[in-house]
Scaffold this motif. Structure first.
Motif, mmCIF file in Angstrom:
data_model
loop_
_atom_site.group_PDB
_atom_site.id
_atom_site.type_symbol
_atom_site.label_atom_id
_atom_site.label_comp_id
_atom_site.label_asym_id
_atom_site.label_seq_id
_atom_site.Cartn_x
_atom_site.Cartn_y
_atom_site.Cartn_z
ATOM 1 N N ALA A 70 0.841 -1.208 0.000
ATOM 2 C CA ALA A 70 0.000 0.000 0.000
ATOM 3 C C ALA A 70 0.869 1.249 0.000
ATOM 4 O O ALA A 70 0.617 2.207 -0.754
ATOM 5 N N TYR A 71 1.893 1.261 0.846
ATOM 6 C CA TYR A 71 2.809 2.409 0.899
ATOM 7 C C TYR A 71 3.488 2.610 -0.456
ATOM 8 O O TYR A 71 3.590 3.730 -0.961
ATOM 9 N N THR A 72 3.943 1.499 -1.052
ATOM 10 C CA THR A 72 4.639 1.574 -2.341
ATOM 11 C C THR A 72 3.740 2.168 -3.416
ATOM 12 O O THR A 72 4.138 3.067 -4.160
ATOM 13 N N TYR A 73 2.505 1.680 -3.500
ATOM 14 C CA TYR A 73 1.577 2.193 -4.504
ATOM 15 C C TYR A 73 1.260 3.678 -4.264
ATOM 16 O O TYR A 73 1.102 4.452 -5.206
ATOM 17 N N SER A 74 1.181 4.069 -3.000
ATOM 18 C CA SER A 74 0.828 5.464 -2.700
ATOM 19 C C SER A 74 1.927 6.423 -3.124
ATOM 20 O O SER A 74 1.676 7.607 -3.346
ATOM 21 N N LYS A 75 3.167 5.930 -3.236
ATOM 22 C CA LYS A 75 4.275 6.790 -3.656
ATOM 23 C C LYS A 75 4.555 6.697 -5.146
ATOM 24 O O LYS A 75 5.269 7.533 -5.694
ATOM 25 N N MET A 76 3.986 5.710 -5.826
ATOM 26 C CA MET A 76 4.214 5.551 -7.257
ATOM 27 C C MET A 76 3.848 6.791 -8.070
ATOM 28 O O MET A 76 4.553 7.132 -9.010
ATOM 29 N N PRO A 77 2.751 7.484 -7.767
ATOM 30 C CA PRO A 77 2.396 8.659 -8.575
ATOM 31 C C PRO A 77 3.480 9.720 -8.652
ATOM 32 O O PRO A 77 3.531 10.483 -9.604
ATOM 33 N N LEU A 78 4.347 9.764 -7.657
ATOM 34 C CA LEU A 78 5.415 10.752 -7.678
ATOM 35 C C LEU A 78 6.408 10.461 -8.794
ATOM 36 O O LEU A 78 7.115 11.337 -9.252
ATOM 37 N N ARG A 79 6.491 9.186 -9.210
ATOM 38 C CA ARG A 79 7.408 8.800 -10.273
ATOM 39 C C ARG A 79 6.742 8.807 -11.651
ATOM 40 O O ARG A 79 7.398 8.972 -12.655
ATOM 41 N N ASN A 80 5.452 8.567 -11.706
ATOM 42 C CA ASN A 80 4.761 8.439 -12.986
ATOM 43 C C ASN A 80 3.398 9.130 -12.897
ATOM 44 O O ASN A 80 2.382 8.482 -12.657
ATOM 45 N N PRO A 81 3.352 10.443 -13.072
ATOM 46 C CA PRO A 81 2.125 11.212 -12.821
ATOM 47 C C PRO A 81 0.911 10.745 -13.607
ATOM 48 O O PRO A 81 -0.212 10.853 -13.133
ATOM 49 N N ALA A 82 1.105 10.203 -14.794
ATOM 50 C CA ALA A 82 -0.042 9.817 -15.615
ATOM 51 C C ALA A 82 -0.843 8.672 -15.002
ATOM 52 O O ALA A 82 -2.016 8.490 -15.313
ATOM 53 N N ASP A 83 -0.213 7.907 -14.136
ATOM 54 C CA ASP A 83 -0.885 6.746 -13.551
ATOM 55 C C ASP A 83 -1.422 6.999 -12.138
ATOM 56 O O ASP A 83 -1.729 6.061 -11.413
ATOM 57 N N LYS A 84 -1.531 8.263 -11.742
ATOM 58 C CA LYS A 84 -1.934 8.574 -10.367
ATOM 59 C C LYS A 84 -3.231 7.904 -9.928
ATOM 60 O O LYS A 84 -3.257 7.219 -8.903
ATOM 61 N N PRO A 85 -4.350 8.073 -10.662
ATOM 62 C CA PRO A 85 -5.610 7.476 -10.189
ATOM 63 C C PRO A 85 -5.520 5.954 -10.031
ATOM 64 O O PRO A 85 -6.068 5.396 -9.084
ATOM 65 N N TYR A 86 -4.797 5.302 -10.943
ATOM 66 C CA TYR A 86 -4.632 3.843 -10.882
ATOM 67 C C TYR A 86 -3.922 3.430 -9.596
ATOM 68 O O TYR A 86 -4.383 2.546 -8.864
ATOM 69 N N TYR A 87 -2.801 4.075 -9.303
ATOM 70 C CA TYR A 87 -2.030 3.683 -8.126
ATOM 71 C C TYR A 87 -2.714 4.116 -6.823
ATOM 72 O O TYR A 87 -2.585 3.455 -5.796
ATOM 73 N N ILE A 88 -3.423 5.214 -6.859
ATOM 74 C CA ILE A 88 -4.152 5.646 -5.662
ATOM 75 C C ILE A 88 -5.214 4.617 -5.279
ATOM 76 O O ILE A 88 -5.386 4.263 -4.112
ATOM 77 N N ARG A 89 -5.929 4.096 -6.281
ATOM 78 C CA ARG A 89 -6.934 3.062 -6.018
ATOM 79 C C ARG A 89 -6.285 1.801 -5.468
ATOM 80 O O ARG A 89 -6.765 1.193 -4.507
ATOM 81 N N LYS A 90 -5.162 1.404 -6.090
ATOM 82 C CA LYS A 90 -4.462 0.193 -5.635
ATOM 83 C C LYS A 90 -3.899 0.374 -4.225
ATOM 84 O O LYS A 90 -3.881 -0.573 -3.430
ATOM 85 N N ILE A 116 -4.610 7.474 3.329
ATOM 86 C CA ILE A 116 -5.786 8.355 3.370
ATOM 87 C C ILE A 116 -5.378 9.801 3.089
ATOM 88 O O ILE A 116 -6.038 10.522 2.345
ATOM 89 N N LYS A 117 -4.277 10.217 3.676
ATOM 90 C CA LYS A 117 -3.799 11.590 3.450
ATOM 91 C C LYS A 117 -3.395 11.791 1.987
ATOM 92 O O LYS A 117 -3.688 12.829 1.384
ATOM 93 N N THR A 118 -2.754 10.794 1.396
ATOM 94 C CA THR A 118 -2.333 10.888 0.009
ATOM 95 C C THR A 118 -3.530 11.015 -0.921
ATOM 96 O O THR A 118 -3.509 11.778 -1.894
ATOM 97 N N ILE A 119 -4.595 10.281 -0.613
ATOM 98 C CA ILE A 119 -5.779 10.279 -1.471
ATOM 99 C C ILE A 119 -6.601 11.554 -1.301
ATOM 100 O O ILE A 119 -7.057 12.160 -2.273
ATOM 101 N N THR A 120 -6.786 11.994 -0.065
ATOM 102 C CA THR A 120 -7.680 13.126 0.210
ATOM 103 C C THR A 120 -6.959 14.470 0.229
ATOM 104 O O THR A 120 -7.606 15.523 0.158
#
Length: 328
Positions: A70-90, A116-120
């Motif tokens: 969960a932590y890993t997925y929450s930080k993925m958007p910082l590396r690949n902005p186009a996939d933010k919604p996908y990784y946030i859900r995961k 939760i903080k990352t999403i909201t």
């Protein structure tokens, strides 16, 4: 578990029922899964996902591995902005699965609070889970750091400092704890402490962040002539853009802005918004920061306290954005 129990016995410590349960509890019965988990904890971000997934193939109920994923997925958007919604859900799915299998674990509450903080983009929503994490394990140094991050983002600097001191006492070599101190002094605009922590990090052989600390120290002190904007524009366009505007190089600021918009107005919405703010084009700034908000851009998390937002603080649109993020 045996060593911990022997130490307690030698010290004549009477353990509570909860402490006794924690000492005897195994994270997983599968040694190979635990090995993958430990490797994942030490691996670079982009290698963590596969190692956590390897652990979960061996034990699908391994709560700590789900929390790590969960932590890993929450930080993925910082590396690949186009996939933010996908990784946030995961990240949310993995955090909730971690809670399902480990509701009594400090780490699962800690990670859920951060996710939760990352999403909201609302630090206040993280605090309850971090306090729960600490109540389950008062020696979890990371939980104090995550709690401190949320508190400083809300402008509660005294509370944040107390928790960072506790984290430092528990784990003085923690990388995330040192990152939190740097952030704390930047948000609280304490340039002298930023310099002091730079020396402290050097003595701890963490020289890699020294340059970044110096740049933010110059920014906090309004020493824009000391910031090499051209050299840092590629990896820190926000600071470069601000520096251009404050040193009278508006053409350079405009060129940087145009390059960011040409590359992607979506991936660069936050950077574009901040540069517009310092150029005095405040409505454009607010428009792009609202776009960044809709795109879950975590850079907005410091909106209440960070100096980079100062040109917008009296704007109604900015106050509305603060309210959306639960900061007012």
């Amino acid at each position: 578990s045996e060593v911990a129990q022997r130490i307690a016995n030698q010290l004549n410590v009477k353990l509570t029922k909860e402490e006794g349960r924690r000492i005897g509890e195994k994270a997983t019965d599968n040694v190979a899964a635990y090995e993958d988990y430990l490797k994942a904890k030490q691996a670079p971000l982009l290698q963590k996902e596969q190692l956590f997934l390897d652990a979960l193939k061996k034990d699908s109920t391994f709560a700590l591995a789900w929390a790590g994923l969960a932590y890993t997925y929450s930080k993925m958007p910082l590396r690949n902005p186009a996939d933010k919604p996908y990784y946030i859900r995961k990240s949310l799915d993995a955090a909730l699965t971690a809670m399902k299998y480990g509701p009594h674990l400090s780490e699962t509450h800690m990670v859920l609070g951060d996710v939760i903080k990352t999403i909201t983009l609302n630090p206040a929503l993280s605090i309850k889970e971090q306090n729960k994490s600490i109540s389950l394990n008062p020696n979890n140094a990371e939980a104090y750091v995550y709690l401190a991050f949320a508190q400083m983002e809300l402008g509660k600097f005294e509370e944040a400092e107390a928790n960072l001191l506790k984290a430092k006492q528990l784990d003085p070599l923690s990388g995330i704890m040192w990152a939190a101190w740097i952030t704390y002094y930047r948000y609280s605009r304490n340039a002298e402490k930023l310099m002091a922590i730079s020396y402290e990090l050097r003595s701890n052989e963490r020289r890699g962040v020294d340059t970044a600390i110096k740049l933010w120290r110059h920014f906090v002190k309004n020493e824009y002539d000391s910031i090499p904007a051209g050299r840092i524009a590629r990896f820190n366009p926000v600071l470069a853009g601000i520096t251009y505007t404050q040193t009278g190089k508006m053409n350079e600021a405009r060129k940087l802005l145009d390059s960011l918009q040409t590359a992607s107005p979506y991936d660069n919405a936050f950077d574009i918004g901040i540069i517009y703010a310092w150029m005095g084009e405040k409505q454009n700034a607010i428009k792009y920061l609202n776009l960044a908000y809709r795109l879950y851009d975590y850079s907005l998390i410091s909106i209440k306290v960070d100096k980079i937002f100062d040109p917008l603080r009296n704007e109604e649109g900015f106050k509305e954005l603060l309210a959306k993020m639960g900061m007012e």
